[in-house]
Design a protein around this motif. Structure first.
Motif, PDB file in Angstrom:
ATOM      1  N   MET A 202       0.811  -1.210   0.000  1.00 38.04           N
ATOM      2  CA  MET A 202       0.000   0.000   0.000  1.00 38.04           C
ATOM      3  C   MET A 202       0.851   1.270   0.000  1.00 38.04           C
ATOM      4  O   MET A 202       0.343   2.346  -0.299  1.00 38.04           O
ATOM      5  CB  MET A 202      -0.924   0.003   1.222  1.00 38.04           C
ATOM      6  N   SER A 203       2.132   1.166   0.345  1.00 39.11           N
ATOM      7  CA  SER A 203       2.989   2.348   0.385  1.00 39.11           C
ATOM      8  C   SER A 203       3.159   2.976  -0.999  1.00 39.11           C
ATOM      9  O   SER A 203       3.573   4.126  -1.116  1.00 39.11           O
ATOM     10  CB  SER A 203       4.350   1.997   0.976  1.00 39.11           C
ATOM     11  N   ARG A 204       2.815   2.216  -2.054  1.00 40.18           N
ATOM     12  CA  ARG A 204       2.895   2.761  -3.404  1.00 40.18           C
ATOM     13  C   ARG A 204       1.870   3.876  -3.637  1.00 40.18           C
ATOM     14  O   ARG A 204       2.020   4.660  -4.573  1.00 40.18           O
ATOM     15  CB  ARG A 204       2.669   1.634  -4.420  1.00 40.18           C
ATOM     16  N   PHE A 205       0.854   3.923  -2.795  1.00 40.11           N
ATOM     17  CA  PHE A 205      -0.193   4.928  -2.955  1.00 40.11           C
ATOM     18  C   PHE A 205       0.027   6.118  -2.015  1.00 40.11           C
ATOM     19  O   PHE A 205      -0.891   6.906  -1.791  1.00 40.11           O
ATOM     20  CB  PHE A 205      -1.561   4.309  -2.652  1.00 40.11           C
ATOM     21  N   ARG A 206       1.248   6.275  -1.520  1.00 41.76           N
ATOM     22  CA  ARG A 206       1.523   7.306  -0.529  1.00 41.76           C
ATOM     23  C   ARG A 206       1.278   8.706  -1.066  1.00 41.76           C
ATOM     24  O   ARG A 206       0.929   9.624  -0.328  1.00 41.76           O
ATOM     25  CB  ARG A 206       2.951   7.163  -0.025  1.00 41.76           C
ATOM     26  N   GLY A 207       1.443   8.913  -2.340  1.00 35.22           N
ATOM     27  CA  GLY A 207       1.287  10.251  -2.897  1.00 35.22           C
ATOM     28  C   GLY A 207      -0.125  10.615  -3.300  1.00 35.22           C
ATOM     29  O   GLY A 207      -0.363  11.742  -3.777  1.00 35.22           O
ATOM     30  N   VAL A 208      -1.073   9.707  -3.122  1.00 33.29           N
ATOM     31  CA  VAL A 208      -2.453   9.970  -3.534  1.00 33.29           C
ATOM     32  C   VAL A 208      -3.086  11.003  -2.590  1.00 33.29           C
ATOM     33  O   VAL A 208      -3.010  10.878  -1.364  1.00 33.29           O
ATOM     34  CB  VAL A 208      -3.284   8.671  -3.529  1.00 33.29           C
ATOM     35  N   THR A 209      -3.710  12.006  -3.175  1.00 32.83           N
ATOM     36  CA  THR A 209      -4.362  13.054  -2.381  1.00 32.83           C
ATOM     37  C   THR A 209      -5.720  12.569  -1.892  1.00 32.83           C
ATOM     38  O   THR A 209      -6.532  12.065  -2.679  1.00 32.83           O
ATOM     39  CB  THR A 209      -4.557  14.331  -3.210  1.00 32.83           C
ATOM     40  N   THR A 210      -5.966  12.707  -0.599  1.00 35.04           N
ATOM     41  CA  THR A 210      -7.226  12.282  -0.006  1.00 35.04           C
ATOM     42  C   THR A 210      -8.124  13.491   0.272  1.00 35.04           C
ATOM     43  O   THR A 210      -7.688  14.648   0.193  1.00 35.04           O
ATOM     44  CB  THR A 210      -6.978  11.516   1.300  1.00 35.04           C
ATOM     45  N   VAL A 211      -9.364  13.211   0.635  1.00 34.03           N
ATOM     46  CA  VAL A 211     -10.278  14.286   0.999  1.00 34.03           C
ATOM     47  C   VAL A 211      -9.752  15.034   2.227  1.00 34.03           C
ATOM     48  O   VAL A 211      -9.854  16.262   2.317  1.00 34.03           O
ATOM     49  CB  VAL A 211     -11.682  13.729   1.270  1.00 34.03           C
ATOM     50  N   GLY A 212      -9.176  14.285   3.164  1.00 37.30           N
ATOM     51  CA  GLY A 212      -8.599  14.926   4.342  1.00 37.30           C
ATOM     52  C   GLY A 212      -7.481  15.882   3.985  1.00 37.30           C
ATOM     53  O   GLY A 212      -7.351  16.961   4.586  1.00 37.30           O
ATOM     54  N   ASP A 213      -6.655  15.498   2.994  1.00 36.34           N
ATOM     55  CA  ASP A 213      -5.574  16.379   2.541  1.00 36.34           C
ATOM     56  C   ASP A 213      -6.147  17.669   1.944  1.00 36.34           C
ATOM     57  O   ASP A 213      -5.621  18.772   2.195  1.00 36.34           O
ATOM     58  CB  ASP A 213      -4.712  15.666   1.495  1.00 36.34           C
ATOM     59  N   LEU A 214      -7.209  17.540   1.171  1.00 41.57           N
ATOM     60  CA  LEU A 214      -7.825  18.714   0.559  1.00 41.57           C
ATOM     61  C   LEU A 214      -8.403  19.654   1.620  1.00 41.57           C
ATOM     62  O   LEU A 214      -8.251  20.876   1.527  1.00 41.57           O
ATOM     63  CB  LEU A 214      -8.926  18.284  -0.409  1.00 41.57           C
ATOM     64  N   LEU A 215      -9.041  19.082   2.627  1.00 44.34           N
ATOM     65  CA  LEU A 215      -9.592  19.913   3.695  1.00 44.34           C
ATOM     66  C   LEU A 215      -8.484  20.661   4.430  1.00 44.34           C
ATOM     67  O   LEU A 215      -8.644  21.843   4.772  1.00 44.34           O
ATOM     68  CB  LEU A 215     -10.382  19.042   4.672  1.00 44.34           C
ATOM     69  N   SER A 216      -7.372  19.985   4.677  1.00 41.96           N
ATOM     70  CA  SER A 216      -6.246  20.629   5.359  1.00 41.96           C
ATOM     71  C   SER A 216      -5.688  21.779   4.531  1.00 41.96           C
ATOM     72  O   SER A 216      -5.320  22.830   5.063  1.00 41.96           O
ATOM     73  CB  SER A 216      -5.150  19.603   5.647  1.00 41.96           C
ATOM     74  N   ARG A 217      -5.639  21.588   3.230  1.00 40.11           N
ATOM     75  CA  ARG A 217      -5.120  22.647   2.361  1.00 40.11           C
ATOM     76  C   ARG A 217      -6.002  23.886   2.409  1.00 40.11           C
ATOM     77  O   ARG A 217      -5.516  25.017   2.267  1.00 40.11           O
ATOM     78  CB  ARG A 217      -5.005  22.141   0.925  1.00 40.11           C
ATOM     79  N   PHE A 218      -7.291  23.676   2.590  1.00 41.38           N
ATOM     80  CA  PHE A 218      -8.226  24.803   2.665  1.00 41.38           C
ATOM     81  C   PHE A 218      -8.380  25.326   4.093  1.00 41.38           C
ATOM     82  O   PHE A 218      -9.216  26.198   4.355  1.00 41.38           O
ATOM     83  CB  PHE A 218      -9.594  24.398   2.122  1.00 41.38           C
ATOM     84  N   GLY A 219      -7.592  24.809   5.008  1.00 38.40           N
ATOM     85  CA  GLY A 219      -7.610  25.301   6.372  1.00 38.40           C
ATOM     86  C   GLY A 219      -8.764  24.804   7.215  1.00 38.40           C
ATOM     87  O   GLY A 219      -9.063  25.391   8.264  1.00 38.40           O
TER      88      GLY A 219
END
Length: 368
Positions: A202-219
């Motif tokens: 599963m470590s091959r998918f480490r760079g996939v952007t998740t919904v949580g990542d998007l929320l963090s980017r928007f603060g």
């Protein structure tokens, strides 16, 4: 002596809430549509023109005021309160799990029972609702499932407005899950740990952007979850109190007659309905504005619990989300943009007990 007196007032207020709350249910769930009841103006006049009802309302207002002042004056002196707050805050890691269960279980029941979110909306959407509920319950693609739930509810609301507003608490559940995430235990947490661990497939998918990542980017942080839950849960309580009790008094009066509630407390049926609506409205506004949030959530939980035992044919599954959301606010407190963070501390300061707050308590919501 004053502390003992304040405790008695608080106990009396709690008892009054328990007595009056069985009618505070979704009346459409336990009554049949029939002839309309009295007009809103006639209903209100029937309540407010009775001197006994006015005396009861005035006495209730005085009791609530005294209880509130007593809580501000003495609440933080009680070790039980301090320990309770600290213990509730310790449940934060399981908040996502609580929200998932509270939203997923009734949604699963709705799908298999053949109704769309609310028992009074008979729409067959089993595959959609059961699939979303399955993902929520197992914590699999949790945030995507919450987004799907929000979109499904929004589409349904456009076709069944305003009836579907009876189940608007789902919006609070979905938004809370979206912000908080799956929590633990969950399938998403397991997958996440596999992704961040070197040497796994599963470590091959480490760079996939998740919904949580998007929320963090928007603060958007997890700390905003209590605010979102408060807004929609508070609106739900207030909406039910006004529309189902005051604006639809005929159906509510059916509940009073059906369960013989005037034998429990000998007041007029109109006063029963008015008091139930007023109680839901006050609880809803307190939750909405973040005023004594944990206390208001606890009052809402007591209302739901009393309804559960007081109305034997009320669909319990339809209220699970409300149980879970009030429990969530007991854990989180008010969150940002709340009266508990602004006015309440100033009131305590005026009373002269600003030093009485437990230093280990949440400074943002010391008196909720």
């Amino acid at each position: 002596m004053y502390l003992r007196w304040a405790r008695r007032v608080l106990a009396g207020a709690t008892g009054a809430t328990l007595v009056a709350s069985p009618v505070a249910a979704h009346v459409d769930y336990v009554t049949e549509d029939g002839e309309g009841g009295p007009a809103v103006v006639d209903f209100l006049l029937a309540v407010l023109s009775d001197p006994l009802n006015l005396a009861l309302l005035l006495g209730g207002a005085v009791g609530v005021t005294v209880a509130t002042l007593g809580w501000l004056r003495y609440g933080d002196h009680l070790a039980d309160v301090t320990v309770t707050r600290r213990t509730l805050r310790s449940y934060q890691p399981y908040l996502g799990w609580l929200l998932r269960l509270a939203t997923g279980l009734p949604l699963m029941g709705a799908g298999f029972s053949g109704y769309f979110f609310s028992p009074v909306v008979s729409v067959e959407a089993r595959i959609v609702q059961v699939t979303i509920a399955f993902c929520l319950l197992f914590g699999l693609a949790t945030r995507l499932a919450a987004v799907a739930g929000l979109l499904t509810y929004a589409v349904g609301l456009t076709m069944h407005f305003p009836t579907l507003l009876l189940s608007s608490e789902y919006v609070a559940g979905f938004l809370g899950i979206l912000v908080v995430g799956p929590g633990q235990p969950s399938a998403d947490l397991l997958l996440r740990r596999l992704v961040v661990t070197d040497g796994t497939l599963m470590s091959r998918f480490r760079g996939v952007t998740t919904v949580g990542d998007l929320l963090s980017r928007f603060g958007v942080e997890k700390s905003v979850a209590p605010l979102l839950i408060r807004l929609f849960l508070g609106l739900n309580f207030a909406y039910l109190g006004v529309t189902e009790k005051w604006l639809n008094s005929g159906r509510a009066l059916q509940v009073v007659e059906k369960y013989g509630l005037t034998a429990v407390v000998p007041v007029s049926p109109e006063m029963w309905v008015f008091g139930a609506g007023l109680g839901e409205l006050v609880v809803g506004l307190c939750i909405l504005t973040g005023t004594f949030t944990r206390s208001a959530a606890g009052a809402g939980f007591l209302i739901l619990t009393t309804t559960l035992f007081g109305l034997p044919d009320d669909p319990v599954l339809a209220h699970v989300t409300l149980f879970g959301l009030t429990s969530a606010l007991l854990i989180t407190g008010s969150g940002p943009f709340a009266v508990d963070r602004t006015l309440v501390p100033r009131l305590r300061s005026r009373i002269g007990l600003q030093d009485a707050v437990d230093p280990s308590a949440d400074a943002a919501t010391p008196s909720d």
